[in-house]
Design a protein around this motif. Sequence first.
Motif, PDB file in Angstrom:
ATOM      1  N   UNK A  29       0.855  -8.484   1.067  1.00  0.00           N
ATOM      2  CA  UNK A  29      -0.332  -8.155   0.288  1.00  0.00           C
ATOM      3  C   UNK A  29      -0.897  -6.841   0.807  1.00  0.00           C
ATOM      4  N   UNK A  30      -1.126  -5.917  -0.101  1.00  0.00           N
ATOM      5  CA  UNK A  30      -1.665  -4.613   0.263  1.00  0.00           C
ATOM      6  C   UNK A  30      -3.171  -4.651   0.057  1.00  0.00           C
ATOM      7  N   UNK A  31      -3.893  -4.291   1.096  1.00  0.00           N
ATOM      8  CA  UNK A  31      -5.354  -4.275   1.014  1.00  0.00           C
ATOM      9  C   UNK A  31      -5.822  -2.881   0.598  1.00  0.00           C
ATOM     10  N   UNK A  32      -7.051  -2.776   0.088  1.00  0.00           N
ATOM     11  CA  UNK A  32      -7.554  -1.464  -0.347  1.00  0.00           C
ATOM     12  C   UNK A  32      -7.430  -0.396   0.735  1.00  0.00           C
ATOM     13  N   UNK A  33      -7.024   0.798   0.296  1.00  0.00           N
ATOM     14  CA  UNK A  33      -6.891   1.928   1.204  1.00  0.00           C
ATOM     15  C   UNK A  33      -5.552   2.023   1.902  1.00  0.00           C
ATOM     16  N   UNK A  34      -4.663   1.078   1.656  1.00  0.00           N
ATOM     17  CA  UNK A  34      -3.355   1.079   2.317  1.00  0.00           C
ATOM     18  C   UNK A  34      -2.292   1.680   1.412  1.00  0.00           C
ATOM     19  N   UNK A  35      -1.161   2.013   2.028  1.00  0.00           N
ATOM     20  CA  UNK A  35      -0.039   2.659   1.359  1.00  0.00           C
ATOM     21  C   UNK A  35       1.081   1.655   1.140  1.00  0.00           C
ATOM     22  N   UNK A  36       1.776   1.782   0.014  1.00  0.00           N
ATOM     23  CA  UNK A  36       3.009   1.035  -0.194  1.00  0.00           C
ATOM     24  C   UNK A  36       3.974   1.919  -0.969  1.00  0.00           C
ATOM     25  N   UNK A  37       5.247   1.584  -0.887  1.00  0.00           N
ATOM     26  CA  UNK A  37       6.261   2.367  -1.581  1.00  0.00           C
ATOM     27  C   UNK A  37       6.641   3.651  -0.860  1.00  0.00           C
ATOM     28  N   UNK A  38       6.328   3.705   0.438  1.00  0.00           N
ATOM     29  CA  UNK A  38       6.543   4.942   1.197  1.00  0.00           C
ATOM     30  C   UNK A  38       8.013   5.308   1.341  1.00  0.00           C
ATOM     31  N   UNK A  39       8.923   4.332   1.263  1.00  0.00           N
ATOM     32  CA  UNK A  39      10.355   4.658   1.377  1.00  0.00           C
ATOM     33  C   UNK A  39      10.793   5.604   0.265  1.00  0.00           C
ATOM     34  N   UNK A  40      10.187   5.471  -0.897  1.00  0.00           N
ATOM     35  CA  UNK A  40      10.554   6.320  -2.033  1.00  0.00           C
ATOM     36  C   UNK A  40      10.228   7.786  -1.777  1.00  0.00           C
TER      37      UNK A  40
END
Length: 82
Positions: free
Chosen positions: A5-16
């Motif tokens: 679960x991604x919380x506000x202000x966090x990054x996801x998908x950085x591998x792309x």
Amino acid sequence: APVHTVVPGRVFGEFAMVAETERSATAVCTKDSKMFVFTRELFEQLAEEDPHMGYIVLRNLGRIVVGRLIKTTRELRASLMF
């Protein structure tokens, strides 16, 4: 079942941002959300125009990836001990 679960202000998908591979997961919002999409193409353009800023972005992405790898390694070790 959710993997993370991604919380506000966090990054996801950085591998792309750094790897030219297919996605390993799909993100789904569970409530109304606002996101900033920063594509690899946009990053490459930024790095060409401002190499120092490109360095800062890559350094921070590296820190995020390493932090997540350390966390995953610890969780894996803990699960193997039980």
